[in-house]
Scaffold this active site. Structure first.
Site, PDB file in Angstrom:
ATOM      1  N   MET A  66      16.807  62.321  46.416  1.00 15.50           N
ATOM      2  CA  MET A  66      17.135  62.653  47.803  1.00 15.50           C
ATOM      3  C   MET A  66      18.615  62.469  48.147  1.00 15.50           C
ATOM      4  O   MET A  66      18.962  62.193  49.289  1.00 15.50           O
ATOM      5  CB  MET A  66      16.227  61.850  48.750  1.00 15.50           C
ATOM      6  N   LEU A 106      24.132  66.012  44.921  1.00 10.90           N
ATOM      7  CA  LEU A 106      25.023  65.867  43.759  1.00 10.90           C
ATOM      8  C   LEU A 106      26.060  66.972  43.814  1.00 10.90           C
ATOM      9  O   LEU A 106      25.722  68.138  44.029  1.00 10.90           O
ATOM     10  CB  LEU A 106      24.215  65.983  42.460  1.00 10.90           C
ATOM     11  N   ASN A 138      16.260  71.405  40.044  1.00 10.21           N
ATOM     12  CA  ASN A 138      15.641  70.689  41.162  1.00 10.21           C
ATOM     13  C   ASN A 138      14.347  71.380  41.547  1.00 10.21           C
ATOM     14  O   ASN A 138      14.197  72.588  41.362  1.00 10.21           O
ATOM     15  CB  ASN A 138      16.615  70.709  42.351  1.00 10.21           C
ATOM     16  N   HIS A 143      12.136  72.126  44.948  1.00 12.39           N
ATOM     17  CA  HIS A 143      12.269  72.085  46.411  1.00 12.39           C
ATOM     18  C   HIS A 143      10.957  72.555  47.044  1.00 12.39           C
ATOM     19  O   HIS A 143      10.396  73.573  46.616  1.00 12.39           O
ATOM     20  CB  HIS A 143      13.443  72.970  46.861  1.00 12.39           C
ATOM     21  N   ASP A 191      23.625  73.894  42.257  1.00 10.74           N
ATOM     22  CA  ASP A 191      25.052  74.227  42.330  1.00 10.74           C
ATOM     23  C   ASP A 191      25.689  73.392  43.437  1.00 10.74           C
ATOM     24  O   ASP A 191      25.073  72.445  43.931  1.00 10.74           O
ATOM     25  CB  ASP A 191      25.263  75.738  42.503  1.00 10.74           C
ATOM     26  N   ASP A 231      20.535  73.274  47.975  1.00  4.30           N
ATOM     27  CA  ASP A 231      19.363  74.113  47.688  1.00  4.30           C
ATOM     28  C   ASP A 231      19.721  75.595  47.573  1.00  4.30           C
ATOM     29  O   ASP A 231      18.953  76.467  47.993  1.00  4.30           O
ATOM     30  CB  ASP A 231      18.270  73.908  48.773  1.00  4.30           C
ATOM     31  N   GLU A 250       3.619  72.216  42.991  1.00  8.95           N
ATOM     32  CA  GLU A 250       4.788  71.698  42.269  1.00  8.95           C
ATOM     33  C   GLU A 250       4.380  71.150  40.905  1.00  8.95           C
ATOM     34  O   GLU A 250       5.095  71.356  39.905  1.00  8.95           O
ATOM     35  CB  GLU A 250       5.465  70.577  43.070  1.00  8.95           C
TER      36      GLU A 250
HETATM   37  C1  GAR Z   1       8.592  66.678  46.227  1.00 17.92           C
HETATM   38  O1  GAR Z   1       7.679  67.273  47.100  1.00 17.92           O
HETATM   39  C2  GAR Z   1       9.884  67.468  46.161  1.00 17.92           C
HETATM   40  O2  GAR Z   1       9.677  68.825  46.335  1.00 17.92           O
HETATM   41  C3  GAR Z   1      10.665  66.875  47.293  1.00 17.92           C
HETATM   42  O3  GAR Z   1      10.396  65.500  47.225  1.00 17.92           O
HETATM   43  C4  GAR Z   1       9.058  65.319  46.772  1.00 17.92           C
HETATM   44  C5  GAR Z   1       9.060  64.237  45.707  1.00 17.92           C
HETATM   45  O4  GAR Z   1       7.761  63.836  45.419  1.00 17.92           O
HETATM   46  N1  GAR Z   1      12.062  67.126  47.123  1.00 17.92           N
HETATM   47  C6  GAR Z   1      12.874  67.450  48.123  1.00 17.92           C
HETATM   48  O5  GAR Z   1      12.508  67.518  49.285  1.00 17.92           O
HETATM   49  C7  GAR Z   1      14.312  67.692  47.716  1.00 17.92           C
HETATM   50  N2  GAR Z   1      15.063  68.218  48.816  1.00 17.92           N
HETATM   51  P1  GAR Z   1       7.451  62.995  44.102  1.00 17.92           P
HETATM   52  O6  GAR Z   1       8.371  61.765  44.126  1.00 17.92           O
HETATM   53  O7  GAR Z   1       6.005  62.613  44.261  1.00 17.92           O
HETATM   54  O8  GAR Z   1       7.685  63.876  42.925  1.00 17.92           O
END
Ligand code: GAR
Length: 211
Positions: A97, A100, A114, A116, A148, A152, A181
């Protein structure tokens, strides 16, 4: 057994680590031809570190320094050094979070991806599932993309749609997106580890390796 060097993955995360678990399990089952060389978190008590240690993987907390949304210079150096020492081929952001930029992306150019929780370019930034619900879209989803200098904005590698259902709450929608995901991210990491994904400008081209 052959003696070919295994593709090495570094994982960065700040949260519970469910995407990390999906990728680590896919590596352990041979679905991704790679090994996880190191897991790093900017949050000392993050679940992702516990999940990594349970699996006997190297897991390190590195203090992010004085900023809230990015790493300070010392922290960025420590992240880079740890990943270079671990000789990683690919860096996977699994719920990391912090933004970079700069030196980190120069050192690991085209090697940071990443996940998203929306169909980019819709709903970048935070709590994308809530943004999607508030906007009233009927479909959202998740996106795996190269990182990049923007937020996002990097070339898209893979996407999966998820329907928004009547009665969804932010939480119920996020759960459904996360299930998508856990399928999409290991599939994309596997393709990258097999060298099946090429980047040309904004386009990514999937070319399955010849059997
Ligand atoms: C995921 O849903 C991912 O898409 C989101 O954080 C969660 C992590 O869950 N990422 C973002 O929002 C990045 N901007 P996890 O720790 O259970 O994998």
């Amino acid at each position: 057994m052959n003696n070919e060097k295994k593709f090495r993955i570094g994982v960065l995360g700040s949260g519970k680590g469910s995407n990390f678990v999906a990728i680590a399990d896919a590596c352990a089952q041979g679905k991704i031809p790679a090994e996880i060389a190191v897991v790093i978190s900017d949050v000392a008590e993050a679940g992702i570190l516990a999940r990594a240690r349970e699996r006997g993987l190297r897991a390190e907390f590195i203090s992010p320094g004085k900023f809230r949304t990015k790493l300070d210079d010392d922290a960025e150096r420590a992240f880079i050094d740890t990943l270079q020492n671990a000789k990683v081929d690919l860096i996977v952001l699994a719920g990391f979070m912090r933004i970079l930029k700069g030196e980190f992306l120069r050192v690991f150019a085209n090697r940071v991806i990443n996940i998203h929780p929306s169909l980019l370019p819709a709903f970048p930034g935070l709590e994308s599932w809530k943004q999607a619900l508030d906007y009233g879209v009927k479909f959202t989803g998740c996106t795996v993309h190269f990182v990049d200098q923007g937020v996002d904005t990097g070339p898209i590698i893979a996407q999966q749609t998820v329907p928004v259902l009547a009665g969804d709450t932010p939480e119920s929608l996020h759960v459904r997106i996360q299930k998508a995901e856990w399928e999409l991210f290991p599939e994309a990491v596997g393709a990258l580890a097999r060298g099946e994904v090429q980047v040309q400008g904004r386009q990514t081209i999937w070319k399955p390796a010849q059997a």
